[in-house]
Scaffold this motif. Structure first.
Motif: not given
Length: 214
Positions: A19-25, A98-105
């Motif tokens: 996935n791409t979001k911490a909330a969806d892990c 977008r990638l920086e957002g995915i990683i930092s999130d």
């Protein structure tokens, strides 16, 4: 002999979700160990070496291809998290943001993340992007370790000298260094040390709140 008996045995390792979001892990309360580094640092190979499963994390001939957070469940107990590689020069600006957002999130918001393993190619001198990334981790109080990769590409003396020089430069900015591991996916160097470290961390209670009582 006792030391040998301590080494964790990986019996099972399987892909769970991307996935791409911490909330969806995954919602389960399990220790997670995330792996990150510049593109082509040998991240997928290291994950495959640790788990003993050659095709678990997909190695790509095109660096910087993955833009997903990949979860793998090990021994039905704890998670390896394969984060996207950073610093791939051929990405578009929009992709980089977008990638920086995915990683930092994930790094800042994923409470199950017990430790972040930052991979460094042992053949290269300290790169600005890696140093800045580790500085950002320190500023945000993120628990991390440094994993030097591809040590089979250097002679023992050259590898030792290169890592000593790297750590010396880090000490110019850091009062204390995080744990350091020396690895090679080719000759399995560092496998037992990393798994032993993870096993010790697994014994600690999982902190699931950003705020703890003083």
């Amino acid at each position: 002999v006792c030391q040998l008996l301590k080494i964790m045995i990986v019996n099972t390792a399987r892909f769970i979700i991307s996935n791409t979001k911490a909330a969806d892990c995954p919602k389960e309360q399990r220790h997670e160990y995330a792996f990150i580094g510049r593109s082509n640092v040998g991240k997928s190979s290291l994950i495959n070496m640790l788990t003993g499963k050659k095709g678990l994390a997909m190695t790509s001939s095109t660096p910087g291809k993955t833009m997903l957070i990949n979860h793998f469940l090990v021994n039905d107990e704890w998670m390896i998290v394969d984060l996207p590689g950073y610093g791939y020069a051929k990405r578009s600006k929009a992709d980089r943001i977008r990638l920086e957002g995915i990683i930092s999130d994930y790094i800042l918001n994923r409470q199950q993340m017990t430790n972040l393993f930052v991979l460094i190619d042992s053949r290269h001198k300290p790169q600005k992007i890696d140093l800045e990334f580790m500085e950002w981790l320190g500023e945000n109080g993120v628990p991390f370790s440094i994993v030097f990769t591809k040590l089979d590409k250097l002679s023992p003396s050259a590898g030792k000298k290169q890592i000593a020089s790297y750590l010396e430069q880090l000490l110019e900015q850091w009062e204390e260094l995080p744990p350091v591991f020396r690895t090679s996916s080719e000759d399995k160097r560092g496998k037992s040390e990393l798994l032993d470290y993870i096993e010790e961390m697994n014994k600690l209670p999982l902190v699931t709140s950003e705020h703890t009582d003083a």
